[in-house]
Design an enzyme around this catalytic site. Sequence first.
Site, PDB file in Angstrom:
ATOM      1  N   ARG A 151      44.973   9.507  60.816  1.00  0.00           N
ATOM      2  CA  ARG A 151      45.522   8.142  60.840  1.00  0.00           C
ATOM      3  C   ARG A 151      47.024   8.261  60.634  1.00  0.00           C
ATOM      4  NH1 ARG A 151      43.537   2.724  57.787  1.00  0.00           N
ATOM      5  NH2 ARG A 151      42.150   2.841  59.580  1.00  0.00           N
ATOM      6  N   HIS A 211      43.159   1.670  67.929  1.00  0.00           N
ATOM      7  CA  HIS A 211      42.187   1.976  66.864  1.00  0.00           C
ATOM      8  C   HIS A 211      40.800   2.110  67.511  1.00  0.00           C
ATOM      9  CE1 HIS A 211      40.476   2.428  63.015  1.00  0.00           C
ATOM     10  NE2 HIS A 211      40.591   1.211  62.528  1.00  0.00           N
ATOM     11  N   GLN A 243      37.263   1.887  65.556  1.00  0.00           N
ATOM     12  CA  GLN A 243      36.882   0.532  65.161  1.00  0.00           C
ATOM     13  C   GLN A 243      36.137  -0.172  66.289  1.00  0.00           C
ATOM     14  OE1 GLN A 243      37.448  -1.182  62.104  1.00  0.00           O
ATOM     15  NE2 GLN A 243      35.902  -2.446  63.114  1.00  0.00           N
ATOM     16  N   ASP A 261      42.093 -10.383  63.351  1.00  0.00           N
ATOM     17  CA  ASP A 261      42.609  -9.270  62.545  1.00  0.00           C
ATOM     18  C   ASP A 261      43.824  -9.782  61.779  1.00  0.00           C
ATOM     19  OD1 ASP A 261      43.081  -6.757  61.454  1.00  0.00           O
ATOM     20  OD2 ASP A 261      43.936  -5.888  63.274  1.00  0.00           O
ATOM     21  N   CYS A 309      37.875  -6.453  61.688  1.00  0.00           N
ATOM     22  CA  CYS A 309      37.749  -5.037  61.322  1.00  0.00           C
ATOM     23  C   CYS A 309      37.916  -4.812  59.825  1.00  0.00           C
ATOM     24  CB  CYS A 309      38.764  -4.207  62.101  1.00  0.00           C
ATOM     25  SG  CYS A 309      40.486  -4.557  61.689  1.00  0.00           S
ATOM     26  N   ARG A 350      30.941   1.612  61.364  1.00  0.00           N
ATOM     27  CA  ARG A 350      31.988   2.637  61.460  1.00  0.00           C
ATOM     28  C   ARG A 350      31.375   4.003  61.173  1.00  0.00           C
ATOM     29  NH1 ARG A 350      37.311   1.328  60.660  1.00  0.00           N
ATOM     30  NH2 ARG A 350      37.621   3.504  61.232  1.00  0.00           N
TER      31      ARG A 350
HETATM   32  N1   CP Z   1      39.089  -1.260  59.609  1.00  0.00           N
HETATM   33  C1   CP Z   1      39.686  -0.183  59.057  1.00  0.00           C
HETATM   34  O1   CP Z   1      40.085   0.764  59.752  1.00  0.00           O
HETATM   35  O2   CP Z   1      39.783  -0.241  57.705  1.00  0.00           O
HETATM   36  P1   CP Z   1      40.587   0.756  56.735  1.00  0.00           P
HETATM   37  O3   CP Z   1      42.045   0.505  56.949  1.00  0.00           O
HETATM   38  O4   CP Z   1      40.119   0.393  55.368  1.00  0.00           O
HETATM   39  O5   CP Z   1      40.235   2.167  57.107  1.00  0.00           O
HETATM   40  N1  NVA Z   2      45.862  -4.017  62.582  1.00  0.00           N
HETATM   41  C1  NVA Z   2      45.580  -3.484  61.287  1.00  0.00           C
HETATM   42  C2  NVA Z   2      44.240  -2.811  61.267  1.00  0.00           C
HETATM   43  C3  NVA Z   2      43.823  -2.218  59.961  1.00  0.00           C
HETATM   44  C4  NVA Z   2      42.517  -1.525  60.020  1.00  0.00           C
HETATM   45  C5  NVA Z   2      46.665  -2.498  60.880  1.00  0.00           C
HETATM   46  O1  NVA Z   2      47.082  -1.686  61.694  1.00  0.00           O
HETATM   47  O2  NVA Z   2      47.138  -2.601  59.742  1.00  0.00           O
END
Ligand code: CP
Ligand code: NVA
Length: 308
Positions: free
Chosen positions: A107, A134, A137, A225, A266, A294
């Site tokens: 990530r 992502h 997700q 989101d 998500c 997930r």
């Molecule tokens: N939805 C998601 O990726 O959550 P986290 O940021 O908690 O991993």
């Molecule tokens: N759009 C959000 C998703 C988190 C899982 C972010 O990137 O912060």
Amino acid sequence: MTHFLDINKTPAAELRAIIDNARAMKDARAGRPKGTLDDDCPLAGHMVALIFEKPSTRTRVSFDVGVRQMGGQTMLLSGTDMQLGHGETIADTARVLSRYVDLIMMRTFEEDTLLEMAEYADVPVINGLTNRTHPCQIMADVMTFEEHRGPIKGKKVVWAGDGNNVCASMVQAAGRFGFDFTFTGPQILDPEAGFVGEARKAGVNVSLERDPFKAVEGADLVVADTWVSMHDSQSSRERRHNQLRPYQVNSALMEAANSDALFMHCLPAHRDEEATSEVMDGPNSVIFDEAENRLHAQKAIMRYCLGV
Ligand code: CP
Ligand code: NVA
């Protein structure tokens, strides 16, 4: 080398096989304690590095538990604790990690960081979120929709709010899985035109609709989101809130969708901002199934990458 970098970089038939495998794996261990091993232990003998340069709850825990259930071992690495955060190149990091582990999940911020990791690693790399996409997700989201409503092909999915990284992967999924997609939000936050064009080329309807109530007409799924993503500057918060407030998913908006329309997010959510608690905790919300899936979707993604 089979990486999982994006929905639009993985062939449709393989995405379908991953979802079907995730479903089968979920069914096979239904009701068992979470810490028990899967019968076949497909990741036995495998070491997996989980690298986080941004915070995470779901991705971190679901990957870690998923590897362990499949009989593998994990190593959680935070970007700041690694030399990566202190000037070592991504390419060198990729080559070094490849000598210790069999799979890397990352990530990060810039997509280029992930792509460089994949280019130089001798092991598969999985995208655990970048500023741009992502995909894990959205694999869980497709799985969740189908669990509740059957095949997603031909259905209508509406994204309300910011055309962000999660939205981008949903647009890509529209083309790959064959569902129609409507984005509703301010023009300045539209999803990338390239992703929209690619999905349209795959033969699905993709529209950009400024009126949220028009957008959700006939919707089978409404998705929200956060209005401020991890990579967005805090100084943009007030502006974004002002731009996005008309796109809040509340009961009035859900009532304008199909009566059996599902609601997804998500998570993490900012309750009563992008979506009201009434919707999030309402009868059509499947947000916690999404979070659970997930785990199952990523287990199938890891097996796909490792060919096990
Ligand atoms: N939805 C998601 O990726 O959550 P986290 O940021 O908690 O991993
Ligand atoms: N759009 C959000 C998703 C988190 C899982 C972010 O990137 O912060």
